[in-house]
Design an enzyme around this catalytic site. Structure first.
Site, PDB file in Angstrom:
ATOM      1  N   ASP A  32      -5.949  -5.695  -2.705  1.00 17.50           N
ATOM      2  CA  ASP A  32      -5.577  -6.664  -3.746  1.00 17.50           C
ATOM      3  C   ASP A  32      -4.584  -7.714  -3.222  1.00 17.50           C
ATOM      4  OD1 ASP A  32      -6.978  -4.839  -5.414  1.00 17.50           O
ATOM      5  OD2 ASP A  32      -5.142  -3.729  -5.826  1.00 17.50           O
ATOM      6  N   GLU A 240     -11.920  -8.168 -13.809  1.00 19.39           N
ATOM      7  CA  GLU A 240     -10.515  -7.974 -13.406  1.00 19.39           C
ATOM      8  C   GLU A 240     -10.188  -8.953 -12.275  1.00 19.39           C
ATOM      9  OE1 GLU A 240     -10.272  -3.893 -12.017  1.00 19.39           O
ATOM     10  OE2 GLU A 240     -11.522  -4.291 -10.273  1.00 19.39           O
TER      11      GLU A 240
HETATM   12  O1  FUB Z   1      -5.957  -1.614  -6.886  1.00 23.50           O
HETATM   13  C1  FUB Z   1      -6.273  -1.052  -8.134  1.00 23.50           C
HETATM   14  C2  FUB Z   1      -7.293  -1.884  -8.834  1.00 23.50           C
HETATM   15  O2  FUB Z   1      -8.471  -1.983  -8.049  1.00 23.50           O
HETATM   16  C3  FUB Z   1      -6.892  -3.316  -9.043  1.00 23.50           C
HETATM   17  O3  FUB Z   1      -5.964  -3.482 -10.069  1.00 23.50           O
HETATM   18  C4  FUB Z   1      -8.217  -3.908  -9.291  1.00 23.50           C
HETATM   19  O4  FUB Z   1      -8.258  -5.304  -9.270  1.00 23.50           O
HETATM   20  C5  FUB Z   1      -9.034  -3.269  -8.197  1.00 23.50           C
HETATM   21  O5  FUB Z   1      -8.921  -3.952  -6.986  1.00 23.50           O
END
Ligand code: FUB
Length: 339
Positions: A32, A240
């Site tokens: 991320d 997301e």
């Molecule tokens: O790293 C945990 C979660 O996985 C993140 O919040 C999402 O965007 C995905 O990458």
């Protein structure tokens, strides 16, 4: 290299074409990546992936059990990457329960602000903020989450007029489906295929960068036909990993489509949108998640992203960078990380 894998041993090229991007570091697992340039130097604010013991992989991301942040820095793209050690620990956030997920950071008037999602002690994702005089921390968390914040994947954007905005949200494990009209409903369900898809959220930040200056709003994302996406448009709808950047006066909102694994983007005329879908920035990568940032370094633009090249396991990711290019009409050339 703790992971038994140095950059030299994983080096590979694609039949003499562009070299395939390699993990930026291999001493820890990172994911991320939110990249920024502060004072001419590149800083990457990633999640710090760790092995989950006795936790099974599930659709709610229970296997992402991260409990601290390390900030990476580099003087130039392609130069050595430094792991600056622990910048913030879960145990030092008074209100936090578990799962320190994807962060972002910004700088204003001598202070660096780190925004992070973590489940509170009731297991509800909230967004916190921590401050430091150094871009690499250590960061001191505020005693409570940002009032009115929820869900995951915050990204902070300061516009050229000095106004700052926090974008956030993520469905499934990110719990966005539990929030309608900014009200919590533990039983909030995922949308059915013909229902309108959940939308990412935004709120302008106060001048102190620690509170919302307004109620959280939904961001309108529409297709090329001007219509909002339904859940069955899951190769384009928001899931997301929001990011926003400005290019030639336009606002580019990019995000992951989650279960179809694309990073897509949409363009708008102001920070609130509406944003019109334009295409795919990054095709699916190795591992289930896809998460990115887009940043200008000198005259060039770069995409920071992750995959699971080092571990082969979804919750143990490694961050990478590759160049991003625009077409003359301002659209982004789609990146396939492996070609
Ligand atoms: O790293 C945990 C979660 O996985 C993140 O919040 C999402 O965007 C995905 O990458």
């Amino acid at each position: 290299a703790l992971l038994g894998c140095s950059l030299a041993t994983v080096a590979q090229t694609n039949g003499g074409k562009n070299p395939i991007s390699q993990p930026l570091i291999s001493n820890i697992y990172t994911a991320d990546p939110s990249a920024h340039v502060f004072n001419g130097k590149i800083y990457i604010y990633p999640s710090h992936d760790i092995e989950a013991v006795n936790v099974k992989e599930d659709d709610d991301g229970g296997h992402f059990v991260m409990n601290d942040y390390h900030i990476l820095s580099m003087d130039k793209i392609g130069g050595p990457v430094k792991d600056n050690g622990v910048a913030l620990r879960l145990k030092d956030i008074p209100w936090a329960g578990r799962q320190l997920w994807a962060p972002d950071a910004t700088y204003k008037n001598g202070t660096y602000y780190l925004y992070f999602p973590v489940k509170d002690k009731q297991d509800i994702f909230r967004i916190g903020v921590a401050t430091s005089k150094s871009p690499t921390g250590p960061f001191k968390p505020e005693p409570a989450p940002i009032k009115g914040s929820y869900s995951i994947d915050p990204t902070v954007f300061q516009d050229t007029d000095g106004k700052a905005y926090l974008y956030f949200g993520g469905i499934w494990g990110g719990q966005l489906q539990r929030w309608t009209g900014n009200k919590y409903n533990a039983k909030g369900a995922l949308k059915k295929p013909n229902e309108l898809a959940y939308l990412p959220r935004v709120a302008r930040l106060n001048a102190d960068m620690k509170e919302f200056a307004e109620p959280v709003k939904e961001i309108k994302l529409v297709g090329a036909d001007g219509k909002p996406f339904t859940e069955k448009d899951n190769d384009k709808r928001f899931f997301e990993a929001a990011w926003i950047h400005k290019y030639n006066g336009k606002y580019y909102f990019s995000y992951s489509t989650g279960d179809t694994h694309n990073i897509c983007y949409a363009i708008g005329d102001n920070p609130y949108g509406p944003f019109t879908y334009k295409g795919v920035v990054l095709k699916p990568v190795l591992g289930w998640t896809n998460h990115h940032s887009i940043v200008q370094v000198g005259p060039k633009w770069y995409l920071f992203y992750h995959d699971v090249q080092l571990s082969g396991k979804t919750p143990l990711r490694n961050v990478k960078v590759t160049e991003l290019t625009y077409n003359p009409d301002g659209t982004i050339k789609t990146i396939d990380a492996y070609k």
